[in-house]
Each structure stands twice: as C-alpha cells, then as structure tokens.
Design a protein around this motif. Structure first.
Motif, PDB file in Angstrom:
ATOM      1  N   MET A 119     -11.793 -37.921  -4.602  1.00 55.68           N
ATOM      2  CA  MET A 119     -10.539 -37.577  -4.601  1.00 55.68           C
ATOM      3  C   MET A 119     -10.495 -36.606  -6.181  1.00 55.68           C
ATOM      4  O   MET A 119     -10.043 -35.651  -6.214  1.00 55.68           O
ATOM      5  CB  MET A 119      -9.452 -38.658  -4.863  1.00 55.68           C
ATOM      6  CG  MET A 119      -9.192 -39.236  -3.661  1.00 55.68           C
ATOM      7  SD  MET A 119      -8.619 -38.221  -2.381  1.00 55.68           S
ATOM      8  CE  MET A 119      -9.931 -38.024  -1.349  1.00 55.68           C
ATOM      9  N   GLU A 120     -11.387 -37.155  -7.296  1.00 56.26           N
ATOM     10  CA  GLU A 120     -11.663 -36.430  -8.415  1.00 56.26           C
ATOM     11  C   GLU A 120     -12.221 -35.082  -8.096  1.00 56.26           C
ATOM     12  O   GLU A 120     -11.934 -34.130  -8.702  1.00 56.26           O
ATOM     13  CB  GLU A 120     -12.338 -37.252  -9.347  1.00 56.26           C
ATOM     14  CG  GLU A 120     -12.564 -36.614 -10.626  1.00 56.26           C
ATOM     15  CD  GLU A 120     -13.466 -37.312 -11.730  1.00 56.26           C
ATOM     16  OE1 GLU A 120     -13.584 -37.000 -12.944  1.00 56.26           O
ATOM     17  OE2 GLU A 120     -13.522 -38.537 -11.290  1.00 56.26           O
ATOM     18  N   ARG A 121     -13.197 -34.961  -7.247  1.00 55.54           N
ATOM     19  CA  ARG A 121     -13.936 -33.896  -7.007  1.00 55.54           C
ATOM     20  C   ARG A 121     -13.341 -32.870  -6.024  1.00 55.54           C
ATOM     21  O   ARG A 121     -13.531 -31.749  -5.911  1.00 55.54           O
ATOM     22  CB  ARG A 121     -15.325 -34.224  -6.091  1.00 55.54           C
ATOM     23  CG  ARG A 121     -16.124 -34.984  -7.384  1.00 55.54           C
ATOM     24  CD  ARG A 121     -17.713 -35.557  -6.567  1.00 55.54           C
ATOM     25  NE  ARG A 121     -18.324 -36.418  -7.568  1.00 55.54           N
ATOM     26  CZ  ARG A 121     -19.776 -36.403  -7.728  1.00 55.54           C
ATOM     27  NH1 ARG A 121     -20.261 -35.284  -7.131  1.00 55.54           N
ATOM     28  NH2 ARG A 121     -20.208 -36.986  -8.595  1.00 55.54           N
ATOM     29  N   LEU A 122     -12.285 -33.509  -4.997  1.00 58.73           N
ATOM     30  CA  LEU A 122     -11.815 -32.493  -4.220  1.00 58.73           C
ATOM     31  C   LEU A 122     -10.552 -31.853  -4.723  1.00 58.73           C
ATOM     32  O   LEU A 122     -10.245 -30.564  -4.476  1.00 58.73           O
ATOM     33  CB  LEU A 122     -11.404 -33.592  -3.222  1.00 58.73           C
ATOM     34  CG  LEU A 122     -12.080 -33.596  -1.834  1.00 58.73           C
ATOM     35  CD1 LEU A 122     -11.469 -34.448  -0.934  1.00 58.73           C
ATOM     36  CD2 LEU A 122     -12.749 -32.577  -1.139  1.00 58.73           C
ATOM     37  N   ALA A 123      -9.960 -32.512  -5.709  1.00 58.68           N
ATOM     38  CA  ALA A 123      -8.685 -31.941  -6.303  1.00 58.68           C
ATOM     39  C   ALA A 123      -9.020 -30.723  -7.111  1.00 58.68           C
ATOM     40  O   ALA A 123      -8.154 -29.626  -6.629  1.00 58.68           O
ATOM     41  CB  ALA A 123      -8.187 -32.875  -7.334  1.00 58.68           C
ATOM     42  N   ARG A 136     -12.064 -21.817  -0.941  1.00 54.50           N
ATOM     43  CA  ARG A 136     -11.427 -23.209  -0.689  1.00 54.50           C
ATOM     44  C   ARG A 136     -12.108 -24.142  -0.093  1.00 54.50           C
ATOM     45  O   ARG A 136     -12.258 -25.193  -0.111  1.00 54.50           O
ATOM     46  CB  ARG A 136      -9.818 -22.921  -0.618  1.00 54.50           C
ATOM     47  CG  ARG A 136      -8.885 -22.034  -1.502  1.00 54.50           C
ATOM     48  CD  ARG A 136      -7.502 -22.130  -0.987  1.00 54.50           C
ATOM     49  NE  ARG A 136      -6.924 -23.182  -1.070  1.00 54.50           N
ATOM     50  CZ  ARG A 136      -5.645 -23.578  -0.611  1.00 54.50           C
ATOM     51  NH1 ARG A 136      -4.947 -22.488  -0.184  1.00 54.50           N
ATOM     52  NH2 ARG A 136      -4.789 -24.722  -0.793  1.00 54.50           N
ATOM     53  N   ILE A 137     -12.312 -23.705   1.472  1.00 51.69           N
ATOM     54  CA  ILE A 137     -13.119 -24.272   2.188  1.00 51.69           C
ATOM     55  C   ILE A 137     -14.425 -24.858   1.718  1.00 51.69           C
ATOM     56  O   ILE A 137     -14.853 -25.878   1.622  1.00 51.69           O
ATOM     57  CB  ILE A 137     -13.166 -23.499   3.520  1.00 51.69           C
ATOM     58  CG1 ILE A 137     -11.821 -23.347   4.280  1.00 51.69           C
ATOM     59  CG2 ILE A 137     -14.059 -24.230   4.695  1.00 51.69           C
ATOM     60  CD1 ILE A 137     -11.823 -22.394   5.306  1.00 51.69           C
ATOM     61  N   ARG A 138     -15.293 -23.741   1.148  1.00 52.33           N
ATOM     62  CA  ARG A 138     -16.373 -24.117   0.645  1.00 52.33           C
ATOM     63  C   ARG A 138     -16.632 -25.093  -0.477  1.00 52.33           C
ATOM     64  O   ARG A 138     -17.312 -25.946  -0.635  1.00 52.33           O
ATOM     65  CB  ARG A 138     -17.161 -22.829   0.211  1.00 52.33           C
ATOM     66  CG  ARG A 138     -18.853 -23.052   0.074  1.00 52.33           C
ATOM     67  CD  ARG A 138     -19.508 -21.942  -0.521  1.00 52.33           C
ATOM     68  NE  ARG A 138     -20.992 -22.288  -0.543  1.00 52.33           N
ATOM     69  CZ  ARG A 138     -21.556 -23.290  -1.434  1.00 52.33           C
ATOM     70  NH1 ARG A 138     -20.972 -23.877  -2.306  1.00 52.33           N
ATOM     71  NH2 ARG A 138     -22.868 -23.502  -1.287  1.00 52.33           N
ATOM     72  N   GLY A 139     -15.495 -24.938  -1.479  1.00 48.29           N
ATOM     73  CA  GLY A 139     -15.400 -26.011  -2.441  1.00 48.29           C
ATOM     74  C   GLY A 139     -15.154 -27.170  -2.109  1.00 48.29           C
ATOM     75  O   GLY A 139     -15.678 -28.085  -2.529  1.00 48.29           O
ATOM     76  N   ALA A 140     -14.270 -27.185  -1.029  1.00 50.46           N
ATOM     77  CA  ALA A 140     -13.909 -28.828  -0.791  1.00 50.46           C
ATOM     78  C   ALA A 140     -14.934 -29.539   0.123  1.00 50.46           C
ATOM     79  O   ALA A 140     -15.390 -30.754  -0.199  1.00 50.46           O
ATOM     80  CB  ALA A 140     -12.683 -28.849   0.267  1.00 50.46           C
ATOM     81  N   ILE A 141     -15.781 -28.471   0.932  1.00 48.24           N
ATOM     82  CA  ILE A 141     -16.938 -29.310   1.460  1.00 48.24           C
ATOM     83  C   ILE A 141     -17.912 -29.424   0.442  1.00 48.24           C
ATOM     84  O   ILE A 141     -18.688 -30.834   0.697  1.00 48.24           O
ATOM     85  CB  ILE A 141     -17.573 -28.166   2.479  1.00 48.24           C
ATOM     86  CG1 ILE A 141     -16.555 -27.949   3.785  1.00 48.24           C
ATOM     87  CG2 ILE A 141     -18.803 -28.835   3.082  1.00 48.24           C
ATOM     88  CD1 ILE A 141     -16.765 -26.882   4.679  1.00 48.24           C
ATOM     89  N   ASP A 142     -18.311 -28.577  -0.422  1.00 46.57           N
ATOM     90  CA  ASP A 142     -19.440 -29.108  -1.424  1.00 46.57           C
ATOM     91  C   ASP A 142     -18.776 -30.231  -2.221  1.00 46.57           C
ATOM     92  O   ASP A 142     -19.915 -30.865  -2.694  1.00 46.57           O
ATOM     93  CB  ASP A 142     -19.595 -27.701  -2.098  1.00 46.57           C
ATOM     94  CG  ASP A 142     -20.973 -27.656  -3.085  1.00 46.57           C
ATOM     95  OD1 ASP A 142     -21.824 -27.926  -2.452  1.00 46.57           O
ATOM     96  OD2 ASP A 142     -20.984 -27.712  -4.424  1.00 46.57           O
ATOM     97  N   ALA A 143     -17.679 -30.579  -2.735  1.00 43.06           N
ATOM     98  CA  ALA A 143     -17.334 -31.469  -3.226  1.00 43.06           C
ATOM     99  C   ALA A 143     -17.985 -32.850  -2.753  1.00 43.06           C
ATOM    100  O   ALA A 143     -18.426 -33.725  -3.387  1.00 43.06           O
ATOM    101  CB  ALA A 143     -15.892 -31.656  -3.607  1.00 43.06           C
ATOM    102  N   LEU A 144     -17.711 -32.869  -1.403  1.00 39.35           N
ATOM    103  CA  LEU A 144     -18.218 -34.058  -0.555  1.00 39.35           C
ATOM    104  C   LEU A 144     -19.696 -34.071  -0.560  1.00 39.35           C
ATOM    105  O   LEU A 144     -20.194 -35.173  -0.981  1.00 39.35           O
ATOM    106  CB  LEU A 144     -17.574 -33.996   0.827  1.00 39.35           C
ATOM    107  CG  LEU A 144     -18.142 -35.182   1.974  1.00 39.35           C
ATOM    108  CD1 LEU A 144     -17.855 -36.624   1.245  1.00 39.35           C
ATOM    109  CD2 LEU A 144     -17.853 -34.912   3.181  1.00 39.35           C
TER     110      LEU A 144
END
Length: 255
Positions: free
Chosen positions: A76-80, A92-100
């Motif tokens: 959650m800390e990385r996704l925010a 936004r899509i790439r940032g969320a995927i790379d967070a995981l």
C-alpha cells in the motif's frame, strides 16, 4: 476520563517497536535462507533465543501474521504515490504495476511465503496477498467508476474490469517472479501496455477516446461533458493541458 498511564504507554510502544525489529529480522532470514519461516532462524538472525522472541509473539502463526501485515503495508505504501491523479493514464498504470514488481524484486521470498500461507482468525482477510489484491481492486474500482461516470457511461462495468486487471497483473507478476525470462522493466512495460489496451478498448467500444499520454482527471472530463459542446452528441472535448484530449458520447444516467 481516566488519566493515561505513562509507563504502560511507553512499555506498549517499546513492545510494538520490538515486534517490528523481529519482523525485520524475519525478512533478513527469509532473504538469506528461502521462503520457509523457521522461528529458530529468525531468533538467531535477531541475536536472541527463541524464548525471548516468544515474549513478543504468541506463537509462530502470530509471527506469520505480522509478516502478512508487513507485506500489505509495504504494498500500500508503494501503490499510493504511484497512482498520481496528475499523471497521464499510461504513466499511472505503469507506476502502479512497477510498485508491485519492485516489492517482488526486493522481497521475493517474503512474497512466496505470504502467497503460500493462509491465516486464520478475524483479521485473516485483511492481510497478505489476498488483502493486497482486494485493496488494489477496490482502489481501481473507485478510479474506473469515477472515469466512467465522468464520460457518461454505465459505471457497473467498473468493478469487474478492476478485478480483471488485478488478476492479470497478479498472475503475470507471479509468472515473472518464478520464471523471469524477461527483465523487470521490459515485463512492466509490456504489462502496462496490455492493461491500457483493455481500458482503451473498453472505452472505444462505448464511443470514448482518451489520449494515453495526457493527464485527465475525472472532474475535468465531467466538466467538459457538462458543457454545451456535449449537447449535440459525440464531439471532441475542449483541449487544454488539464482536460487532455477526449472524445465522449452524450451523458448516460449514473445508476
């Protein structure tokens, strides 16, 4: 109201901090020895005996639950920050995927452990991989719902689409973790492209075209749709750096 006992509060804070230190030790033990949780290894890594560790955890399951909670918190800390409303859709899509993927990259054995174990008790559904997927789907549902409503589309498609995207990302991430033929950046790029294609195709079939490289907030699209330019049906929205480039149909009622 009863006064707060300062000594009890300090002791509670000390115990909470000590538990976190043992979770940190467990992460190091997992990184060094593999995804099997062994209390003796965790204690040795922390430089204490097992009885000392068990002063802070009721049993091994309690330590496992703490690791599940840590994974959820890190995700959650990385996704925010990754889901930045000021960024373009594809960013936004790439940032969320790379967070995981960054979490799997840095803590592969923690992820393997958590994904292979199930917790029991009232908090079991709010921790670990299952919790992370549910929270990600919930967040995406809210994002998709806002955009679909802003574009005048039926918002009932938001939740199934969100779960479909989360499932695709999760399964691809697990495949990459175990087989990893391609590098992280390449895999994230391809996966982000596939996710955008799903969202873009969903919108295009309903008469909406969005520029993937231009930031577009739901409130901008809603304001544009409410203007007179939308009264005659599908036309281009007013172009501006904030509103982006979008073509949308006439308004549909929000269910």
């Amino acid at each position: 109201m009863q006064p707060v006992d300062g000594r009890k509060e300090r002791w509670r804070s000390h115990r909470a901090a000590r538990r976190e230190e043992f979770v940190d030790a467990a992460l190091r033990a997992l990184a060094a020895h593999g995804p099997e949780l062994r209390v003796a290894r965790v204690a040795a890594t922390a430089g204490v005996s097992k009885p000392v560790l068990y002063r802070h955890f009721a049993d091994k399951d309690d330590l496992l639950a703490a690791l599940h909670a840590r994974l959820t918190a890190m995700l959650m800390e990385r996704l925010a920050p990754a889901i930045d409303p000021a960024a373009a859709p594809t960013a936004r899509i790439r940032g969320a995927i790379d967070a995981l993927f960054s979490l799997l990259d840095e803590h592969p054995n923690l992820y393997r452990l958590v994904s292979r174990t199930l917790l029991t008790g009232p908090d079991s559904g709010r921790q670990g991989v299952r919790s992370g997927k549910a929270l990600a789907a919930q967040t995406l549902t809210q994002v998709f719902d806002a955009y679909l409503y802003a574009f005048g589309l039926d918002t009932r498609g938001a939740e199934p689409m969100a779960h479909a995207v989360v499932g695709m990302v999760h399964n691809t991430a697990e495949w990459w973790l175990e087989h990893g033929a391609a590098g992280r950046a390449e895999t994230v790029d391809r996966l982000a492209e596939a996710v955008w294609d799903c969202f873009d195709g969903f919108l295009r079939r309903r008469g909406v075209t969005v520029d993937p490289g231009t930031p577009l907030r739901p409130e901008d699209a809603l304001a544009a749709r409410a203007g007179s330019a939308y009264a005659a049906g599908p036309v281009a929205a007013p172009a501006s750096p904030a509103a982006g480039s979008v073509t949308a149909p006439a308004a549909a009622p929000h269910p």
